[in-house]
Design a protein around this motif. Structure first.
Motif, PDB file in Angstrom:
ATOM      1  N   GLY A  40       0.786  -1.010  -0.102  1.00 27.13           N
ATOM      2  CA  GLY A  40      -0.063  -0.072   0.095  1.00 27.13           C
ATOM      3  C   GLY A  40       0.850   1.350  -0.007  1.00 27.13           C
ATOM      4  O   GLY A  40       2.136   1.364  -0.023  1.00 27.13           O
ATOM      5  N   THR A  71      -4.549   0.671  -0.448  1.00 31.72           N
ATOM      6  CA  THR A  71      -4.041  -0.604  -0.663  1.00 31.72           C
ATOM      7  C   THR A  71      -4.744  -1.271  -1.870  1.00 31.72           C
ATOM      8  O   THR A  71      -4.471  -2.261  -2.127  1.00 31.72           O
ATOM      9  CB  THR A  71      -4.239  -1.516   0.706  1.00 31.72           C
ATOM     10  OG1 THR A  71      -5.862  -1.856   0.825  1.00 31.72           O
ATOM     11  CG2 THR A  71      -3.601  -0.995   1.766  1.00 31.72           C
ATOM     12  N   ASP A  77      -8.983  -0.472   3.336  1.00 31.01           N
ATOM     13  CA  ASP A  77      -8.664   0.772   3.549  1.00 31.01           C
ATOM     14  C   ASP A  77      -9.371   1.363   4.726  1.00 31.01           C
ATOM     15  O   ASP A  77      -8.928   2.026   5.425  1.00 31.01           O
ATOM     16  CB  ASP A  77      -8.511   1.493   2.187  1.00 31.01           C
ATOM     17  CG  ASP A  77      -7.666   1.278   1.104  1.00 31.01           C
ATOM     18  OD1 ASP A  77      -6.814   0.343   1.563  1.00 31.01           O
ATOM     19  OD2 ASP A  77      -7.505   1.696  -0.007  1.00 31.01           O
TER      20      ASP A  77
END
Length: 187
Positions: A40, A71, A77
């Protein structure tokens, strides 16, 4: 361009530089389910690098907006932004402030500083590779770099996890932080 020779390297003259967000990536890697890695990055950040007359006295300050974590999976997320992990409402920023350049050999430097996540601060050591100095087509002086470190996320209060039926845990304890970037002279 104000480039000078220093211990076999061509480096910028002393001065203040800002991270070029368009040419910098603040990324991370963490183990997932004990078998693979999730990558990420953070999309919003700013940083100031002061190149000192003696390069070993240079300093770095950076602020990362925790809410900008990505990510590639919106649900993940959102979970990473929640209080289970970054708690962005209470802790909107991740910060790094260097305290010293501990060593160098050729184009590799060891940068030590204070990393703060969720208002918890621990010393972090970054391996930094100096990529070189140049002037872009618009006359801006810049330099490039790569840096990495590894942290224990649990030391910063990021302790959420889930046990797996097959043994182990869902999210790895160690997080590798990877930076690739450019910094542009200010003023």
């Amino acid at each position: 361009m104000s480039i000078r020779e220093w211990e076999g390297l061509k480096i910028p003259a002393a001065g203040e530089f800002a991270l070029d967000v368009a040419h910098t990536r603040v990324g991370f890697v963490v183990k997932h389910m004990m078998v693979s890695k999730v990558r990420g990055h953070f999309g919003e950040f700013e940083g100031k690098i002061v190149i000192a007359e003696n390069p070993l006295e240079s300093s770095v300050e950076a602020v990362i907006k925790a809410a900008s974590i990505e990510t590639g999976a919106p649900d993940r997320d959102a979970h990473l932004r929640s209080n289970d992990f970054l708690g962005i409402d209470q802790f909107p920023n991740i910060t790094f402030r260097s305290t010293r350049v501990a060593a160098h050999r050729g184009d590799e430097f060891t940068l030590v500083g204070d990393l703060t996540i969720r208002d918890v601060t621990h010393e972090a050591t970054l391996k930094v590779e100096f990529g070189g100095a140049a002037t872009n087509p618009w006359g801006q002086e810049l330099f490039g770099f790569s840096a990495e470190t590894e942290i224990d996320r649990e030391a910063f209060g990021l302790t959420w996890n889930q046990a797996l039926e097959t043994g182990g845990v869902l999210v790895g304890k160690k997080v590798k932080i990877e930076l690739e970037g450019e910094a542009v002279r200010q003023g």
